[in-house]
Design a protein around this motif. Structure first.
Motif, PDB file in Angstrom:
ATOM      1  N   THR A 234       0.823  -1.217   0.000  1.00  0.00           N
ATOM      2  CA  THR A 234       0.000   0.000   0.000  1.00  0.00           C
ATOM      3  C   THR A 234       0.856   1.265   0.000  1.00  0.00           C
ATOM      4  O   THR A 234       0.327   2.368  -0.157  1.00  0.00           O
ATOM      5  CB  THR A 234      -0.931   0.030   1.228  1.00  0.00           C
ATOM      6  OG1 THR A 234      -0.149   0.134   2.424  1.00  0.00           O
ATOM      7  CG2 THR A 234      -1.784  -1.216   1.291  1.00  0.00           C
ATOM      8  N   LEU A 235       2.179   1.101   0.173  1.00  0.00           N
ATOM      9  CA  LEU A 235       3.056   2.271   0.287  1.00  0.00           C
ATOM     10  C   LEU A 235       3.603   2.672  -1.082  1.00  0.00           C
ATOM     11  O   LEU A 235       4.798   2.775  -1.296  1.00  0.00           O
ATOM     12  CB  LEU A 235       4.198   1.972   1.265  1.00  0.00           C
ATOM     13  CG  LEU A 235       3.765   1.607   2.686  1.00  0.00           C
ATOM     14  CD1 LEU A 235       4.977   1.249   3.532  1.00  0.00           C
ATOM     15  CD2 LEU A 235       2.968   2.745   3.316  1.00  0.00           C
ATOM     16  N   GLY A 236       2.701   2.913  -2.017  1.00  0.00           N
ATOM     17  CA  GLY A 236       3.089   3.345  -3.352  1.00  0.00           C
ATOM     18  C   GLY A 236       3.294   4.844  -3.418  1.00  0.00           C
ATOM     19  O   GLY A 236       3.205   5.559  -2.407  1.00  0.00           O
ATOM     20  N   PRO A 237       3.557   5.366  -4.623  1.00  0.00           N
ATOM     21  CA  PRO A 237       3.805   6.812  -4.780  1.00  0.00           C
ATOM     22  C   PRO A 237       2.676   7.684  -4.241  1.00  0.00           C
ATOM     23  O   PRO A 237       2.920   8.743  -3.665  1.00  0.00           O
ATOM     24  CB  PRO A 237       3.963   6.967  -6.292  1.00  0.00           C
ATOM     25  CG  PRO A 237       4.429   5.631  -6.767  1.00  0.00           C
ATOM     26  CD  PRO A 237       3.741   4.636  -5.878  1.00  0.00           C
ATOM     27  N   ALA A 238       1.427   7.234  -4.423  1.00  0.00           N
ATOM     28  CA  ALA A 238       0.292   8.053  -3.993  1.00  0.00           C
ATOM     29  C   ALA A 238       0.140   8.106  -2.483  1.00  0.00           C
ATOM     30  O   ALA A 238      -0.599   8.944  -1.957  1.00  0.00           O
ATOM     31  CB  ALA A 238      -1.000   7.517  -4.626  1.00  0.00           C
ATOM     32  N   SER A 239       0.836   7.230  -1.761  1.00  0.00           N
ATOM     33  CA  SER A 239       0.681   7.188  -0.312  1.00  0.00           C
ATOM     34  C   SER A 239       1.489   8.257   0.413  1.00  0.00           C
ATOM     35  O   SER A 239       1.193   8.588   1.568  1.00  0.00           O
ATOM     36  CB  SER A 239       1.092   5.809   0.222  1.00  0.00           C
ATOM     37  OG  SER A 239       2.500   5.628   0.124  1.00  0.00           O
ATOM     38  N   VAL A 240       2.511   8.818  -0.234  1.00  0.00           N
ATOM     39  CA  VAL A 240       3.395   9.786   0.418  1.00  0.00           C
ATOM     40  C   VAL A 240       2.600  11.027   0.843  1.00  0.00           C
ATOM     41  O   VAL A 240       1.896  11.639   0.036  1.00  0.00           O
ATOM     42  CB  VAL A 240       4.553  10.196  -0.522  1.00  0.00           C
ATOM     43  CG1 VAL A 240       5.443  11.244   0.140  1.00  0.00           C
ATOM     44  CG2 VAL A 240       5.377   8.975  -0.917  1.00  0.00           C
ATOM     45  N   GLY A 241       2.696  11.365   2.112  1.00  0.00           N
ATOM     46  CA  GLY A 241       1.980  12.520   2.649  1.00  0.00           C
ATOM     47  C   GLY A 241       0.619  12.189   3.214  1.00  0.00           C
ATOM     48  O   GLY A 241      -0.006  13.035   3.871  1.00  0.00           O
ATOM     49  N   ARG A 242       0.132  10.974   2.980  1.00  0.00           N
ATOM     50  CA  ARG A 242      -1.185  10.590   3.475  1.00  0.00           C
ATOM     51  C   ARG A 242      -1.111  10.303   4.976  1.00  0.00           C
ATOM     52  O   ARG A 242      -0.139   9.741   5.466  1.00  0.00           O
ATOM     53  CB  ARG A 242      -1.673   9.348   2.727  1.00  0.00           C
ATOM     54  CG  ARG A 242      -3.080   8.896   3.105  1.00  0.00           C
ATOM     55  CD  ARG A 242      -3.426   7.613   2.363  1.00  0.00           C
ATOM     56  NE  ARG A 242      -3.384   7.814   0.920  1.00  0.00           N
ATOM     57  CZ  ARG A 242      -3.330   6.821   0.045  1.00  0.00           C
ATOM     58  NH1 ARG A 242      -3.264   5.566   0.472  1.00  0.00           N
ATOM     59  NH2 ARG A 242      -3.312   7.084  -1.247  1.00  0.00           N
ATOM     60  N   VAL A 243      -2.160  10.686   5.698  1.00  0.00           N
ATOM     61  CA  VAL A 243      -2.248  10.422   7.134  1.00  0.00           C
ATOM     62  C   VAL A 243      -3.110   9.184   7.343  1.00  0.00           C
ATOM     63  O   VAL A 243      -4.239   9.102   6.830  1.00  0.00           O
ATOM     64  CB  VAL A 243      -2.838  11.614   7.899  1.00  0.00           C
ATOM     65  CG1 VAL A 243      -2.944  11.293   9.394  1.00  0.00           C
ATOM     66  CG2 VAL A 243      -1.984  12.857   7.693  1.00  0.00           C
ATOM     67  N   VAL A 244      -2.595   8.204   8.070  1.00  0.00           N
ATOM     68  CA  VAL A 244      -3.336   6.965   8.307  1.00  0.00           C
ATOM     69  C   VAL A 244      -3.453   6.710   9.806  1.00  0.00           C
ATOM     70  O   VAL A 244      -2.592   7.115  10.594  1.00  0.00           O
ATOM     71  CB  VAL A 244      -2.640   5.766   7.624  1.00  0.00           C
ATOM     72  CG1 VAL A 244      -2.697   5.900   6.106  1.00  0.00           C
ATOM     73  CG2 VAL A 244      -1.193   5.616   8.088  1.00  0.00           C
ATOM     74  N   ASP A 245      -4.546   6.045  10.186  1.00  0.00           N
ATOM     75  CA  ASP A 245      -4.753   5.625  11.566  1.00  0.00           C
ATOM     76  C   ASP A 245      -4.234   4.200  11.716  1.00  0.00           C
ATOM     77  O   ASP A 245      -4.729   3.281  11.048  1.00  0.00           O
ATOM     78  CB  ASP A 245      -6.236   5.678  11.931  1.00  0.00           C
ATOM     79  CG  ASP A 245      -6.759   7.101  12.017  1.00  0.00           C
ATOM     80  OD1 ASP A 245      -6.115   7.928  12.685  1.00  0.00           O
ATOM     81  OD2 ASP A 245      -7.804   7.389  11.398  1.00  0.00           O
ATOM     82  N   VAL A 246      -3.238   4.020  12.569  1.00  0.00           N
ATOM     83  CA  VAL A 246      -2.622   2.713  12.771  1.00  0.00           C
ATOM     84  C   VAL A 246      -3.023   2.193  14.150  1.00  0.00           C
ATOM     85  O   VAL A 246      -2.695   2.800  15.174  1.00  0.00           O
ATOM     86  CB  VAL A 246      -1.083   2.801  12.661  1.00  0.00           C
ATOM     87  CG1 VAL A 246      -0.464   1.427  12.888  1.00  0.00           C
ATOM     88  CG2 VAL A 246      -0.679   3.360  11.302  1.00  0.00           C
ATOM     89  N   ALA A 247      -3.759   1.077  14.157  1.00  0.00           N
ATOM     90  CA  ALA A 247      -4.185   0.459  15.408  1.00  0.00           C
ATOM     91  C   ALA A 247      -3.143  -0.568  15.835  1.00  0.00           C
ATOM     92  O   ALA A 247      -2.739  -1.422  15.037  1.00  0.00           O
ATOM     93  CB  ALA A 247      -5.546  -0.202  15.234  1.00  0.00           C
ATOM     94  N   VAL A 248      -2.696  -0.491  17.079  1.00  0.00           N
ATOM     95  CA  VAL A 248      -1.677  -1.414  17.580  1.00  0.00           C
ATOM     96  C   VAL A 248      -2.102  -1.967  18.934  1.00  0.00           C
ATOM     97  O   VAL A 248      -3.014  -1.442  19.593  1.00  0.00           O
ATOM     98  CB  VAL A 248      -0.294  -0.724  17.712  1.00  0.00           C
ATOM     99  CG1 VAL A 248       0.087  -0.008  16.429  1.00  0.00           C
ATOM    100  CG2 VAL A 248      -0.271   0.248  18.878  1.00  0.00           C
ATOM    101  N   ARG A 249      -1.410  -3.031  19.300  1.00  0.00           N
ATOM    102  CA  ARG A 249      -1.524  -3.554  20.654  1.00  0.00           C
ATOM    103  C   ARG A 249      -0.168  -3.403  21.319  1.00  0.00           C
ATOM    104  O   ARG A 249       0.850  -3.845  20.782  1.00  0.00           O
ATOM    105  CB  ARG A 249      -1.956  -5.020  20.628  1.00  0.00           C
ATOM    106  CG  ARG A 249      -3.378  -5.219  20.138  1.00  0.00           C
ATOM    107  CD  ARG A 249      -3.781  -6.663  20.071  1.00  0.00           C
ATOM    108  NE  ARG A 249      -5.091  -6.811  19.450  1.00  0.00           N
ATOM    109  CZ  ARG A 249      -5.618  -7.978  19.092  1.00  0.00           C
ATOM    110  NH1 ARG A 249      -4.936  -9.099  19.313  1.00  0.00           N
ATOM    111  NH2 ARG A 249      -6.802  -8.024  18.535  1.00  0.00           N
ATOM    112  N   ARG A 250      -0.192  -2.761  22.471  1.00  0.00           N
ATOM    113  CA  ARG A 250       1.040  -2.520  23.224  1.00  0.00           C
ATOM    114  C   ARG A 250       0.885  -3.171  24.589  1.00  0.00           C
ATOM    115  O   ARG A 250       0.041  -2.752  25.400  1.00  0.00           O
ATOM    116  CB  ARG A 250       1.317  -1.022  23.351  1.00  0.00           C
ATOM    117  CG  ARG A 250       2.532  -0.685  24.215  1.00  0.00           C
ATOM    118  CD  ARG A 250       2.793   0.799  24.204  1.00  0.00           C
ATOM    119  NE  ARG A 250       3.264   1.262  22.897  1.00  0.00           N
ATOM    120  CZ  ARG A 250       3.441   2.546  22.586  1.00  0.00           C
ATOM    121  NH1 ARG A 250       3.185   3.492  23.477  1.00  0.00           N
ATOM    122  NH2 ARG A 250       3.872   2.871  21.384  1.00  0.00           N
TER     123      ARG A 250
END
Length: 288
Positions: free
Chosen positions: A255-271
């Motif tokens: 998903t980290l193609g050219p169009a992804s640069v600068g995009r803000v994404v919500d990343v859900a994690v378990r810590r």
């Protein structure tokens, strides 16, 4: 004189198609490799990245039999496109964005042993855009039922009308065409920047099977990367991006193609077993 038969008319038409395209087609010599290229713009040549050696000098064989030195202006292995610079006065080819219909005849004009060559085949697949195994966005799925030698890789794929709709490359067990839309998009960036921008999180990830799905454990973090800036740490387990459950590390990286640069994404994690989330602004992958 007898009237021409349908076959002689077709033969003459195909020969004319090849004769019009051949002056814009060149051979590409790199270390222990020979392939084909075509003039995209004045002094700029498109060829297949996979057929181009990783190092050593590059020379271009011109239609008149002479050769000139070339330099690599940029290359993108994900779409199999390389751009070369060479001092030539050869007229560029005109590319069309038309995607040929299934079953249409196609001619590949290329070079073999530094001489013009041609191969006739049929469009066996004509479909929607797809993503290459290396993560490149290809604007249309075009396959040809034709046999090509390795030296013909990078040749022009023409419709029966003579319009060039892309570059023929050798895929696994089939001949693929990188369509005009992809060539123009990628080559334009290679011309100006010498590289294609790719998205970057700054994380080293390891797949992890969870009770309720698949996660990606953060094994290392680039301290200067986007994920570190957002607060993600080593040992965190990514489980979703933009509310979409993770299907695997490779799928995430694709998903980290050219169009992804600068995009803000919500990343859900378990810590430590507890859920939390971070907003990450995807950066641009630094050059290796």
């Amino acid at each position: 004189m007898t009237d021409p038969t349908p076959l002689t008319s077709l033969s003459s038409a195909l020969a004319d198609v090849v004769a019009r395209a051949a002056p814009s087609v060149v051979s590409v010599h790199s270390h222990r490799a020979r392939s084909t290229g075509f003039v995209w713009k004045s002094g700029l040549i498109i060829t297949a990245d996979e057929a181009l050696a990783d190092e050593g000098e590059v020379r271009i064989g011109l239609p008149d039999g002479s050769t000139v030195a070339a330099t690599v202006a940029g290359r993108d292995h994900t779409t199999d496109i390389a751009l070369l610079r060479a001092d030539t006065s050869i007229a560029p080819v005109r590319l069309t964005r038309t995607v040929p219909a299934l079953g249409a005849l196609s001619v590949v004009v290329a070079t073999t042993r530094d001489a013009p060559s041609a191969a006739l085949g049929m469009v066996s697949v004509s479909g929607q855009g797809w993503r290459s195994l290396r993560g490149g966005e290809i604007d249309a799925r075009i396959e040809l039922d034709v046999r090509l030698r390795s030296s013909q890789e990078g040749g022009l794929a023409l419709e029966a009308s003579g319009e060039a709709f892309g570059m023929a490359v050798l895929g696994p067990r089939r001949v693929l065409v990188i369509p005009t839309a992809t060539i123009e998009r990628v080559a334009a960036q290679l011309e100006t920047r010498g590289r294609i921008a790719r998205g970057y999180l700054g994380l080293g990830l390891q797949p992890l099977r969870l009770d309720d799905g698949i996660g990606a454990m953060v094994m290392n973090v680039d301290k200067a990367g986007p994920a570190a800036a957002a607060g993600i740490r080593q040992g965190d387990v990514i489980v979703a991006v933009n509310d979409q459950k993770l299907s695997g590390v490779r799928a995430l990286l694709r998903t980290l193609g050219p169009a992804s640069v600068g995009r803000v994404v919500d990343v859900a994690v378990r810590r430590g077993g507890e859920p939390t989330s971070f907003r990450v602004t995807i950066g641009e992958r630094p050059e290796a």
